[in-house]
Design a protein around this motif. Structure first.
Motif, short mmCIF file in Angstrom:
data_model
loop_
_atom_site.label_atom_id
_atom_site.label_comp_id
_atom_site.label_asym_id
_atom_site.label_seq_id
_atom_site.Cartn_x
_atom_site.Cartn_y
_atom_site.Cartn_z
N ARG A 82 -4.71 8.17 -7.54
CA ARG A 82 -4.56 7.62 -8.88
C ARG A 82 -5.38 6.35 -9.05
O ARG A 82 -5.46 5.53 -8.14
CB ARG A 82 -3.09 7.26 -9.16
CG ARG A 82 -2.28 8.39 -9.68
CD ARG A 82 -0.96 7.85 -10.20
NE ARG A 82 -0.06 8.94 -10.58
CZ ARG A 82 1.20 8.76 -10.90
NH1 ARG A 82 1.72 7.55 -10.88
NH2 ARG A 82 1.96 9.78 -11.25
N GLY A 112 -2.63 -4.31 -2.49
CA GLY A 112 -2.11 -3.20 -1.71
C GLY A 112 -1.63 -2.06 -2.59
O GLY A 112 -1.90 -0.89 -2.33
N ILE A 113 -0.92 -2.38 -3.65
CA ILE A 113 -0.39 -1.33 -4.53
C ILE A 113 -1.53 -0.54 -5.18
O ILE A 113 -1.49 0.70 -5.23
CB ILE A 113 0.55 -1.94 -5.59
CG1 ILE A 113 1.82 -2.46 -4.91
CG2 ILE A 113 0.91 -0.89 -6.65
CD1 ILE A 113 2.72 -3.28 -5.82
N GLY A 171 -3.18 1.53 -2.53
CA GLY A 171 -2.28 2.64 -2.20
C GLY A 171 -2.30 3.73 -3.25
O GLY A 171 -2.26 4.92 -2.92
N ALA A 172 -2.38 3.34 -4.51
CA ALA A 172 -2.46 4.34 -5.58
C ALA A 172 -3.75 5.15 -5.45
O ALA A 172 -3.74 6.38 -5.59
CB ALA A 172 -2.39 3.65 -6.94
N GLN A 190 -1.69 3.76 -13.35
CA GLN A 190 -0.74 2.81 -12.78
C GLN A 190 -1.19 1.40 -13.15
O GLN A 190 -2.35 1.05 -12.95
CB GLN A 190 -0.74 2.98 -11.26
CG GLN A 190 0.42 2.28 -10.59
CD GLN A 190 0.91 3.05 -9.39
OE1 GLN A 190 0.97 4.27 -9.39
NE2 GLN A 190 1.26 2.35 -8.36
N THR A 245 0.84 -1.20 0.00
CA THR A 245 0.00 0.00 0.00
C THR A 245 0.88 1.25 0.00
O THR A 245 0.61 2.21 -0.74
CB THR A 245 -0.94 -0.02 1.21
OG1 THR A 245 -1.75 -1.19 1.16
CG2 THR A 245 -1.85 1.21 1.23
N THR A 299 4.25 5.87 -5.35
CA THR A 299 4.33 6.07 -6.80
C THR A 299 3.27 7.05 -7.27
O THR A 299 3.48 7.78 -8.23
CB THR A 299 4.22 4.73 -7.55
OG1 THR A 299 3.07 4.03 -7.08
CG2 THR A 299 5.45 3.88 -7.33
N ALA A 300 2.12 7.08 -6.58
CA ALA A 300 1.06 8.04 -6.95
C ALA A 300 1.36 9.45 -6.48
O ALA A 300 0.82 10.41 -7.03
CB ALA A 300 -0.28 7.58 -6.38
N GLN A 301 2.20 9.59 -5.47
CA GLN A 301 2.51 10.89 -4.86
C GLN A 301 4.02 11.11 -4.81
O GLN A 301 4.62 11.16 -3.73
CB GLN A 301 1.92 10.96 -3.44
CG GLN A 301 0.42 11.12 -3.40
CD GLN A 301 -0.02 12.53 -3.81
OE1 GLN A 301 0.70 13.50 -3.59
NE2 GLN A 301 -1.19 12.64 -4.43
N PRO A 302 4.65 11.29 -5.96
CA PRO A 302 6.13 11.36 -5.98
C PRO A 302 6.71 12.58 -5.27
O PRO A 302 7.89 12.57 -4.92
CB PRO A 302 6.45 11.37 -7.48
CG PRO A 302 5.20 11.80 -8.16
CD PRO A 302 4.06 11.31 -7.31
N LEU A 310 3.86 1.45 -1.17
CA LEU A 310 4.48 1.53 -2.50
C LEU A 310 3.54 2.18 -3.51
O LEU A 310 3.94 3.05 -4.28
CB LEU A 310 4.89 0.12 -2.95
CG LEU A 310 5.36 -0.04 -4.40
CD1 LEU A 310 6.57 0.85 -4.70
CD2 LEU A 310 5.69 -1.51 -4.69
N GLY A 311 2.28 1.75 -3.51
CA GLY A 311 1.31 2.36 -4.43
C GLY A 311 1.11 3.83 -4.14
O GLY A 311 1.02 4.66 -5.06
N LEU A 312 1.09 4.18 -2.87
CA LEU A 312 0.94 5.59 -2.48
C LEU A 312 2.16 6.41 -2.91
O LEU A 312 2.02 7.53 -3.43
CB LEU A 312 0.74 5.67 -0.96
CG LEU A 312 0.67 7.06 -0.35
CD1 LEU A 312 -0.52 7.85 -0.89
CD2 LEU A 312 0.58 6.96 1.18
#
Lengths: 201, 173
Positions: free
Chosen positions: B69, B59-60, B63-64, B24, A61, A67-70, A63-65
């Motif tokens: 996103r 999770g990814i 999280g996005a 993504q 989670t 990449t979405a919020q660099p 990691l996804g966050l």
């Protein structure tokens, strides 16, 4: 034992030191169980997101966050067994190499929430070694205040991804429950990060 | 060799991903997704990378969404089971989750090792309250996948678009 040092930090004090004077650009994803209580007591904010279940998913989670919020800094705050359950995410982080992500693993060598059974890190598993072998470029093994301070600087400004293994004692400080409802937790996080229009998306 | 099927959808899926405003894409590769993966990797507006295990996908993608996103996961039927335990994250947060999975172990399958998950996984997804939309033929793939994505993101649901082996073309050895 792969963790050679005898010195271990008390977990709550270590997390509070890590998060003192918290930068508003810092986003935290905390995994079950005690990592959540540690983050909650360090300072309640909508920019903490807590996973009270889905064990192993806190780091994905984050990691996804990240990449979405660099332009933000993201910390995955997880226990050793939580991370080990989804260990392969370290290989994915090593591939993607998000510069703004830090995985900070609180390692007591125990399954703390289930009765303190000895975990793999207490016997044979070196998570810092796995992180390094996964291609995560900045790895630290921390067991004193100076190490926490360096980890804090790396998490906020250093080139990431960063992996920090914080060696902690098996002591279990008091539980402080956060908002347990994940729908509320996600909605307030998104509103604080993205603005009220995010709730209409 | 494969049975002759119309595979135009393999190019068109990328346009569907763009139309759904997905930024993504994470994947455990399958031959059926190969063109889509290549096009997403070549698109600087899409953050696209592989996973070790389908478990990470949930999770990814959540999280996005947490970060604003839309994300999508690509996988094969044989690995969907790895994601099931993590799907509690979707139900517990009300986040959307959108996956496109290619099916094996069904239409004229040669490799019996594919059949346990190929036959069982749609029922397993439904048992954990995931919406399963199935594209039975090549002509179904684009409309079913786009409708699945819209349902996921507009109604905040976990949705799998399952592309049947009849549409991907059963491997013939």
């Amino acid at each position: 034992m792969t963790t050679g040092s005898q010195n271990r930090l008390e977990r709550r004090g270590a997390v509070h030191r890590l998060l003192r004077d918290r930068d508003p650009n810092l986003l935290i994803v905390a995994g079950l169980g005690s990592a959540i209580w540690d983050a909650e007591t360090a300072g309640e904010t909508p920019l903490n997101f807590y996973l009270l279940g889905a064990m192993g998913s806190a780091t994905p989670t984050a990691l996804g966050l990240a990449t979405a919020q660099p332009d933000k800094r993201v910390i995955a705050l997880v226990g050793d067994a939580e991370l080990a359950m989804g260990l392969y995410v370290l290989a994915t982080i090593g591939w993607r190499k998000p510069a703004n992500l830090s995985v900070i693993c609180l390692d007591n060598g125990r399954f703390g929430e289930t009765g303190g059974q000895v975990s793999h890190t207490g016997v044979n598993l070196d998570l810092a070694g796995v992180a390094a072998a996964s291609g995560i470029p900045t790895v630290r093994r921390v067991n004193d205040d100076a190490g926490i301070d360096e980890l804090r600087d790396l998490a906020m400004a250093g080139p990431g991804p960063v992996f920090g293994l914080v060696e902690i004692t098996a002591a279990m400080p008091p539980v402080q429950m956060p908002i347990r409802n994940g729908v509320i937790g996600m909605a307030r996080f998104r509103e604080a990060l993205l603005g009220p229009q995010a709730l209409k998306e | 060799m494969v049975e002759a099927v119309n595979s135009d959808w393999k190019d068109q899926l990328y346009d569907s991903i763009k139309a759904l405003k997905i930024r993504q894409v994470v994947y455990v590769p399958d031959a059926g997704h190969a063109k889509l993966i290549d096009r997403c990797l070549a698109d600087p507006e899409i953050d696209c990378f592989p996973l070790v295990n389908e478990f990470e996908a949930v999770g990814i993608c959540v999280g996005a969404w947490l970060g604003g996103r839309r994300a999508c996961a690509l996988m094969q039927s044989s690995g969907i089971g790895n994601a099931i335990n993590a799907l509690g994250l979707v139900h517990s947060t009300g986040a959307p989750f959108f996956a496109i999975a290619t099916m094996r172990g069904e239409w004229g399958e040669f490799n019996g090792w594919q059949t346990p998950m190929g036959q069982g996984i749609p029922k397993a997804l439904e048992a954990v309250n995931v919406v399963v939309n199935r594209a039975e033929t090549a002509a179904d793939v684009i409309p079913v996948t786009e409708a699945s994505g819209r349902l996921a993101f507009n109604s905040y649901l976990p949705v799998f678009s399952l592309i049947s082996q009849r549409a991907t073309g059963a491997k013939v050895f």
